[in-house]
Structures are given as C-alpha cells and as structure tokens.
Design an enzyme around this catalytic site. Structure first.
Site, PDB file in Angstrom:
ATOM      1  N   LYS A 148       0.591   2.691  13.279  1.00  0.00           N
ATOM      2  CA  LYS A 148       1.714   3.438  14.019  1.00  0.00           C
ATOM      3  C   LYS A 148       1.204   3.495  15.339  1.00  0.00           C
ATOM      4  O   LYS A 148       0.088   3.569  15.710  1.00  0.00           O
ATOM      5  CB  LYS A 148       1.686   4.915  13.258  1.00  0.00           C
ATOM      6  CG  LYS A 148       2.275   5.003  12.122  1.00  0.00           C
ATOM      7  CD  LYS A 148       3.640   4.558  11.879  1.00  0.00           C
ATOM      8  CE  LYS A 148       3.986   4.792  10.375  1.00  0.00           C
ATOM      9  NZ  LYS A 148       5.621   4.288  10.362  1.00  0.00           N
TER      10      LYS A 148
ATOM     11  N   GLU B  51       7.336  -3.265  15.014  1.00  0.00           N
ATOM     12  CA  GLU B  51       8.609  -2.693  14.250  1.00  0.00           C
ATOM     13  C   GLU B  51       9.202  -1.668  15.040  1.00  0.00           C
ATOM     14  O   GLU B  51       8.462  -0.464  15.415  1.00  0.00           O
ATOM     15  CB  GLU B  51       7.758  -2.026  12.957  1.00  0.00           C
ATOM     16  CG  GLU B  51       8.879  -1.437  11.933  1.00  0.00           C
ATOM     17  CD  GLU B  51       8.173  -0.995  10.687  1.00  0.00           C
ATOM     18  OE1 GLU B  51       7.515  -2.031  10.079  1.00  0.00           O
ATOM     19  OE2 GLU B  51       8.346  -0.094  10.024  1.00  0.00           O
TER      20      GLU B  51
ATOM     21  N   GLU C 187      14.881  -0.026   8.712  1.00  0.00           N
ATOM     22  CA  GLU C 187      14.614   0.691   7.381  1.00  0.00           C
ATOM     23  C   GLU C 187      15.403   1.574   7.169  1.00  0.00           C
ATOM     24  O   GLU C 187      15.648   2.194   5.831  1.00  0.00           O
ATOM     25  CB  GLU C 187      12.998   1.203   7.355  1.00  0.00           C
ATOM     26  CG  GLU C 187      12.914   2.328   8.432  1.00  0.00           C
ATOM     27  CD  GLU C 187      11.584   2.732   8.952  1.00  0.00           C
ATOM     28  OE1 GLU C 187      10.808   1.893   9.222  1.00  0.00           O
ATOM     29  OE2 GLU C 187      10.971   4.172   8.630  1.00  0.00           O
TER      30      GLU C 187
ATOM     31  N   HIS D 103      10.986  -2.307   3.451  1.00  0.00           N
ATOM     32  CA  HIS D 103      10.342  -0.988   3.705  1.00  0.00           C
ATOM     33  C   HIS D 103      10.086  -0.348   2.438  1.00  0.00           C
ATOM     34  O   HIS D 103      10.861  -0.209   1.616  1.00  0.00           O
ATOM     35  CB  HIS D 103      11.224  -0.224   4.895  1.00  0.00           C
ATOM     36  CG  HIS D 103      10.628   1.354   5.064  1.00  0.00           C
ATOM     37  ND1 HIS D 103      11.168   2.236   4.466  1.00  0.00           N
ATOM     38  CD2 HIS D 103       9.805   1.567   6.156  1.00  0.00           C
ATOM     39  CE1 HIS D 103      10.282   3.327   5.049  1.00  0.00           C
ATOM     40  NE2 HIS D 103       9.662   2.859   5.858  1.00  0.00           N
TER      41      HIS D 103
HETATM   42 MG    MG Z   1       8.874   1.817  10.206  1.00  0.00          MG
END
Ligand code: MG
Length: 372
Positions: free
Chosen positions: A158, A214, A240, A290
C-alpha cells in the site's frame, strides 16, 4: 433442484493489532458463508461481506424466505431480484447456485465454465501496509520478508496513506532488498491526484520489477488516468469496486487502464464478473482479480482465471496473478487450498473440489453481540 433450506455461518475474528490502507484501519475480519441445500440433497456455498448483523437480518427476514421453494437452476433470475435488495448477497447466492449446478452435472466449476486453460494460477501476496506503530515500515518489511520466505514472488504493497516522502522511503527500502527477486504492485486506494501520482515517476523509471500502479486516483477521473497512462512508466490497474462490465466499458473505451481488477464479491454475481473478464480479453487488456475479502470469492476468481485464455505469448503461463491475502486473517484458510511457491493448483474435483473447514466454522462463529 428445488431449494429446501439455507444454513448461515457468520464468522468474526478480532485482530490482535489493527492494520490498514489509505482508507483507514481494520479492527476485525469477518466472513459470512452460507450453504444452500436442495430437496435432492445437492448443496452449494455462497459468501458475501457486510456488517454481520445486517446480513443476518437480511438473510433471515428476506432472502431465505424468498429462496425457499425456488428452482436452483433459475440462477440469473433469482440473482437479479436479490441484487435489488443487497448486491453482495446476490453475488454470494450466484456462487452457491453455480456450485449446485456443477454438482448436478458432476463437473468441476472450471469444466462448467468451458474448461481449464491453466492448471496453476500465480497468486500475489497482498499486504495492508499500515499500522498505528511508529515503526510501521519495519513491521511491513518483516511481513514482506515472511511472505518472500514462504515462496511468494509477486507482492502488492500500500501507498497513499502517509506523506509521499514517507511512503517512498518505505518502498525504496523494500526495493533495496527484493528488487531482483520479486514483482511488485503499489496500491494507492484512490488517494492521489495526477500531480501527486507523477511525483513517483522518478522512482518508477528506475524500477524494472513493477507489475502495476493500482488506483492512484478516484476511478471516475478517466481523463487523468489516460494522462497518467501516457506519462508514467508503469501499467495502471483498477476497478475493484465496479459492479459490472458496463461500468468498465468507458474506462476501456477511453484507454484509461492497462489492467482491470474485478472482484467476484463486488460484482452483480459471478456471471456478471465473468462478463468483465471477457470484456478485458476483448479489449486486449489484462485482468487480475481483486480478492481480498473472502476465501470462497477468491477460489471463484482462481477458477475464472484458469478458464481465461492467456493475455500474452511472452511468458510461459501467460496468465495474470490473483490476489492472496497474507495478513492476519484466519478465514483465508477456510478452504483447503494453499499456495506453493506463489501459485495454487486449480482444484479439479466435482463442484468446488475443496472442502470447507468445519472446525473453523464452529471456532469463529460470531456470538451475536454487536461489534464496531
Ligand atoms: Mg486496491
């Protein structure tokens, strides 16, 4: 094929230490499984996600009374009606009814869907990188070290939840150790604007092991995605939370993404989800599902991926990886499917071809108390 009864399995696990992404911390993980059983004894598992009290009430008061006595073969019609009440419940019902049909035909899910084109599917270790600890970067790097020693060679980490400088320090440190051994995706969870995303380009240019960036921006900023796609030296992925192929269509028509990331649980049912995968192949765009919120939904993503033709002739497998949650979450082990060297063998038994862990269903059953 008449539906006779439905069993509910609400599961809760409170996390020892909350973890999260740019959108905040998770304090618990839940799983809501249900089993639809027909009069003839065939059964199928479904899974969906929401606050457990909401799901219990919705199933007990509305969805179960509606489904009892209906024909399991009327999947599309039934899912369409439930979709008006609770979209994710509808997705779960489509899973259960698909499994029942496969069992009736005595074939595996992938055979029902036209046959496997891949026997194994690569999976990537998916992290929630942030904790409230001051040394969150070290905690993240330790988790990554564990996943790499477990055999994962594709990772997703992340960004977007701290300052760009702090996030970059984290990724630079990660790359120092693993740049030569892993393929890396970075997920900003729609936190940036185009200018902020562009601040990464100096680093992207130096990193040959990036799989994708992403959701740097909110998914409705097609023009900015298009701009980034032409200026950043990394493929762009996203979608997603989109619900159907119609929502992906403008992004693909605009040429805004290199890769779509549909989720079996977030779509209007498995049939709709597979439409989105087919749409990606029609556009010559990659698709990597996802699958962070559930073990059964991830299993269906693996079946669907196994039935897709390769996107590329360049690599031996030519198939994109599927997400694999490696955080503290006992529910990822609910089904007897484990990655070996970063890939899973596609089950080929009748129906799902794997069993659900009955002990876990008992051990983690939610006690009905309200949680926040
Ligand atoms: Mg994501």
């Amino acid at each position: 094929m008449e539906i006779e009864r439905i069993e509910l399995y609400p599961l809760l696990h409170v996390l020892a230490r909350p973890y999260g992404d740019a959108n905040g911390y998770k304090k618990y993980r839940t799983c809501f499984l249900f089993r639809i059983i027909t009069r003839s004894g065939l059964d199928g598992w479904g899974e969906c996600i929401d606050w457990l009290p909401t799901l219990m009430l919705g199933f007990e008061q509305r969805i179960i009374p509606f489904l009892i006595g209906k024909q399991a073969t009327n999947r599309l019609q039934l899912v369409k009606i439930i979709n008006k009440w609770h979209q994710r419940a509808a997705a779960g019902v489509s899973m259960a009814l698909t499994e029942i049909l496969a069992k009736k035909a005595a074939v595996s899910i992938s055979e029902l869907w036209g046959g496997r084109q891949h026997q194994t599917i690569p999976v990537y270790a998916s992290f929630q990188s942030y904790t409230d600890a001051a040394d969150w970067k070290n905690i993240s790097l330790q988790r990554i070290e564990q996943a790499v020693s477990d055999g994962f060679r594709h990772l997703k980490v992340k960004i977007g939840g701290r300052t760009i400088r702090e996030d970059q320090d984290h990724i630079i440190e990660l790359q120092k150790f693993y740049q030569d051994t892993v393929q890396l995706a970075l997920d900003a969870n729609q936190s940036y604007d185009a200018a902020a995303a562009f601040q990464w380009e100096r680093l992207f240019r130096e990193w040959p092991n990036l799989m994708w960036l992403e959701e740097p921006l909110p998914m409705d900023r097609w023009a900015d995605y298009k701009l980034l796609r032409t200026t950043l030296s990394v493929p762009l992925a996203g979608g997603e939370n989109l619900k159907n192929a119609r929502q992906f269509l403008p992004l693909l028509m605009e040429g805004a993404l290199d890769m779509i990331q549909p989720d079996t649980m977030h779509h209007d049912g498995l049939d709709s989800y597979r439409d989105s995968l087919q749409l990606a192949r029609q556009f010559g765009v990659r698709a990597s599902s996802h699958a962070f919120d559930g073990a059964l939904s991830r299993l269906y993503a693996i079946f669907a991926q196994a039935c897709l033709p390769p996107w590329s002739k360049m690599e031996e497998s030519g198939i994109e990886p599927v997400e694999w949650d490696v955080m503290e979450n006992p529910f990822t082990r609910l089904f007897s499917l484990r990655p070996v060297k970063g890939a899973v063998q596609v089950p080929d038994g009748i129906g799902l071809g794997v069993e659900v862990d009955q002990e876990m269903l008992k051990a983690f059953r939610w006690d009905g108390r309200i949680y926040k």
